[in-house]
Design a protein around this motif. Sequence first.
Motif, mmCIF file in Angstrom:
data_model
loop_
_atom_site.group_PDB
_atom_site.id
_atom_site.type_symbol
_atom_site.label_atom_id
_atom_site.label_comp_id
_atom_site.label_asym_id
_atom_site.label_seq_id
_atom_site.Cartn_x
_atom_site.Cartn_y
_atom_site.Cartn_z
ATOM 1 N N ASP A 23 9.219 7.749 7.448
ATOM 2 C CA ASP A 23 8.487 8.576 6.500
ATOM 3 C C ASP A 23 6.987 8.337 6.710
ATOM 4 O OD1 ASP A 23 10.905 9.573 5.559
ATOM 5 O OD2 ASP A 23 11.117 7.946 4.113
ATOM 6 N N GLU A 24 6.259 7.881 5.688
ATOM 7 C CA GLU A 24 4.811 7.706 5.866
ATOM 8 C C GLU A 24 4.414 6.289 6.241
ATOM 9 O OE1 GLU A 24 5.337 6.975 1.382
ATOM 10 O OE2 GLU A 24 6.393 7.961 3.040
ATOM 11 N N HIS A 25 5.398 5.399 6.430
ATOM 12 C CA HIS A 25 5.116 3.997 6.706
ATOM 13 C C HIS A 25 5.454 3.627 8.155
ATOM 14 C CE1 HIS A 25 4.278 3.241 2.533
ATOM 15 N NE2 HIS A 25 5.450 3.721 2.174
ATOM 16 N N TYR A 26 4.746 2.599 8.645
ATOM 17 C CA TYR A 26 5.019 2.052 9.971
ATOM 18 C C TYR A 26 5.784 0.736 9.820
ATOM 19 C CZ TYR A 26 1.432 5.363 11.414
ATOM 20 O OH TYR A 26 0.718 6.513 11.641
ATOM 21 N N GLU A 27 6.632 0.441 10.814
ATOM 22 C CA GLU A 27 7.378 -0.813 10.792
ATOM 23 C C GLU A 27 7.495 -1.376 12.203
ATOM 24 O OE1 GLU A 27 10.925 0.440 8.794
ATOM 25 O OE2 GLU A 27 11.890 1.120 10.636
ATOM 26 N N ILE A 28 7.535 -2.705 12.276
ATOM 27 C CA ILE A 28 7.633 -3.409 13.550
ATOM 28 C C ILE A 28 8.981 -4.115 13.614
ATOM 29 C CG2 ILE A 28 6.678 -5.258 14.975
ATOM 30 C CD1 ILE A 28 3.941 -4.636 13.784
ATOM 31 N N ILE A 29 9.669 -3.914 14.742
ATOM 32 C CA ILE A 29 10.976 -4.507 14.990
ATOM 33 C C ILE A 29 10.855 -5.371 16.240
ATOM 34 C CG2 ILE A 29 13.445 -4.057 15.306
ATOM 35 C CD1 ILE A 29 12.305 -2.791 12.764
ATOM 36 N N ALA A 30 11.346 -6.608 16.182
ATOM 37 C CA ALA A 30 11.316 -7.500 17.345
ATOM 38 C C ALA A 30 12.736 -7.935 17.672
ATOM 39 C CB ALA A 30 10.442 -8.726 17.074
ATOM 40 N N MET A 36 8.261 -6.442 9.610
ATOM 41 C CA MET A 36 7.406 -6.047 8.493
ATOM 42 C C MET A 36 7.126 -4.561 8.577
ATOM 43 S SD MET A 36 3.928 -7.781 9.983
ATOM 44 C CE MET A 36 4.804 -9.335 10.144
ATOM 45 N N ASP A 37 6.619 -4.030 7.465
ATOM 46 C CA ASP A 37 6.210 -2.634 7.462
ATOM 47 C C ASP A 37 4.981 -2.482 6.573
ATOM 48 O OD1 ASP A 37 7.056 -2.537 4.800
ATOM 49 O OD2 ASP A 37 8.908 -1.479 5.247
ATOM 50 N N THR A 38 4.508 -1.254 6.463
ATOM 51 C CA THR A 38 3.278 -0.996 5.716
ATOM 52 C C THR A 38 3.540 -0.513 4.301
ATOM 53 O OG1 THR A 38 3.169 1.254 6.629
ATOM 54 C CG2 THR A 38 1.988 -0.480 7.819
ATOM 55 N N ASP A 40 4.290 -2.317 1.549
ATOM 56 C CA ASP A 40 3.802 -3.182 0.472
ATOM 57 C C ASP A 40 3.160 -4.418 1.092
ATOM 58 O OD1 ASP A 40 3.314 -4.766 -1.725
ATOM 59 O OD2 ASP A 40 5.372 -4.740 -2.482
ATOM 60 N N GLY A 41 1.855 -4.537 0.985
ATOM 61 C CA GLY A 41 1.156 -5.660 1.613
ATOM 62 C C GLY A 41 0.753 -6.763 0.651
ATOM 63 N N ARG A 42 1.380 -6.814 -0.544
ATOM 64 C CA ARG A 42 0.950 -7.801 -1.537
ATOM 65 C C ARG A 42 1.110 -9.227 -1.047
ATOM 66 N NH1 ARG A 42 4.341 -6.901 -6.627
ATOM 67 N NH2 ARG A 42 5.889 -6.346 -5.031
ATOM 68 N N SER A 43 2.240 -9.538 -0.413
ATOM 69 C CA SER A 43 2.457 -10.923 -0.004
ATOM 70 C C SER A 43 1.553 -11.318 1.155
ATOM 71 C CB SER A 43 3.930 -11.155 0.353
ATOM 72 O OG SER A 43 4.352 -10.308 1.399
ATOM 73 N N GLU A 44 1.224 -10.372 2.031
ATOM 74 C CA GLU A 44 0.292 -10.660 3.122
ATOM 75 C C GLU A 44 -1.116 -10.925 2.586
ATOM 76 O OE1 GLU A 44 2.462 -8.206 3.088
ATOM 77 O OE2 GLU A 44 3.461 -7.997 5.043
ATOM 78 N N ARG A 45 -1.487 -10.190 1.534
ATOM 79 C CA ARG A 45 -2.792 -10.441 0.919
ATOM 80 C C ARG A 45 -2.785 -11.761 0.154
ATOM 81 N NH1 ARG A 45 -2.588 -4.647 0.782
ATOM 82 N NH2 ARG A 45 -1.413 -4.587 -1.178
ATOM 83 N N LEU A 46 -1.666 -12.083 -0.486
ATOM 84 C CA LEU A 46 -1.547 -13.373 -1.166
ATOM 85 C C LEU A 46 -1.707 -14.521 -0.183
ATOM 86 C CD1 LEU A 46 -0.860 -15.181 -3.612
ATOM 87 C CD2 LEU A 46 1.562 -14.896 -3.007
ATOM 88 N N LEU A 47 -1.186 -14.361 1.018
ATOM 89 C CA LEU A 47 -1.311 -15.400 2.047
ATOM 90 C C LEU A 47 -2.776 -15.793 2.231
ATOM 91 C CD1 LEU A 47 0.222 -16.950 4.384
ATOM 92 C CD2 LEU A 47 -0.425 -15.026 5.848
ATOM 93 N N ILE A 48 -3.657 -14.810 2.259
ATOM 94 C CA ILE A 48 -5.089 -15.056 2.456
ATOM 95 C C ILE A 48 -5.725 -15.581 1.174
ATOM 96 C CG2 ILE A 48 -7.276 -13.996 3.059
ATOM 97 C CD1 ILE A 48 -5.275 -14.168 5.396
ATOM 98 N N ASP A 49 -5.453 -14.940 0.051
ATOM 99 C CA ASP A 49 -6.087 -15.318 -1.210
ATOM 100 C C ASP A 49 -5.678 -16.716 -1.663
ATOM 101 O OD1 ASP A 49 -7.446 -12.929 -1.366
ATOM 102 O OD2 ASP A 49 -5.994 -11.979 -2.714
ATOM 103 N N ALA A 50 -4.400 -17.059 -1.487
ATOM 104 C CA ALA A 50 -3.935 -18.373 -1.913
ATOM 105 C C ALA A 50 -4.577 -19.477 -1.085
ATOM 106 C CB ALA A 50 -2.411 -18.451 -1.814
ATOM 107 N N GLY A 68 -2.235 -16.417 11.860
ATOM 108 C CA GLY A 68 -1.200 -16.478 12.875
ATOM 109 C C GLY A 68 -0.255 -15.312 12.751
ATOM 110 N N GLY A 69 -0.394 -14.345 13.658
ATOM 111 C CA GLY A 69 0.401 -13.125 13.635
ATOM 112 C C GLY A 69 -0.417 -11.955 13.119
ATOM 113 N N LEU A 70 -0.651 -10.967 13.979
ATOM 114 C CA LEU A 70 -1.417 -9.783 13.573
ATOM 115 C C LEU A 70 -0.567 -8.842 12.739
ATOM 116 C CD1 LEU A 70 -3.927 -8.020 13.673
ATOM 117 C CD2 LEU A 70 -3.284 -7.330 15.994
ATOM 118 N N GLY A 71 0.711 -8.692 13.106
ATOM 119 C CA GLY A 71 1.616 -7.850 12.317
ATOM 120 C C GLY A 71 1.093 -6.447 12.135
ATOM 121 N N VAL A 72 1.216 -5.926 10.912
ATOM 122 C CA VAL A 72 0.712 -4.584 10.631
ATOM 123 C C VAL A 72 -0.752 -4.619 10.225
ATOM 124 C CG1 VAL A 72 2.968 -3.645 10.043
ATOM 125 C CG2 VAL A 72 1.541 -4.641 8.236
#
Length: 223
Positions: A23-30, A36-38, A40-50, A68-72
Amino acid sequence: MSGTVTLDRREGPYGEVVLRRRDEHYEIIANGTFLMDTSDGRSERLLIDAAQAALPEPSRAGASVLVGGLGVGFSLAHAAADPRWGRITVVEREEAIIDWHRRGPLASISGAALADSRTVILHTDLVDHLRTSPDTYDALCLDIDNGPDWTVTEDNESLYAAEGLAACAARLNPGGVLAVWSARPSADFERSLRNAGFSAVRTEEIPVARGVPDVVHLGVRPE
């Protein structure tokens, strides 16, 4: 546009990586595993803020962070949006993911951050970088697996064991913060952090409507 479309598929030294649009989101499969996908980025932002909040007050302005890890790109973009970070280093081992950010559709997320003079992208394996680099940082924000108990490749398992945590501590300045993203809480990993000498060990959760919450595990290298 609805449905799922494969935008790129590549074979690299660590296996297959795929970028899809759902749909309107991107996702990475390994290697067939959803990373991960685009949506909901709340936990990725928490990683930095915490990590920033756990730093000693005098160290917060101008602090250096390794992502560590560029991800989305959510973690990088969030770090670059915070003027308190003085140096932002991103370690990504998949050339395809770096390409998707520099010349592909994920540039819509990370373009401004990549253009920021504080940002450096290193195309290398995170585990190797932690073991061999002489560089040190005020914070390590690691998100290369679905968690300490669910790694993308077997090689990553050592990162969460005693030897990997010792390498993390060696890359941290005194009082520096290790923050590790996980798709579920891990009491075993908390014990591993304490056994490795980290202090102020705790886990922060992202509330979800149902299911197991994403979390960030935190530990501080003693002064």
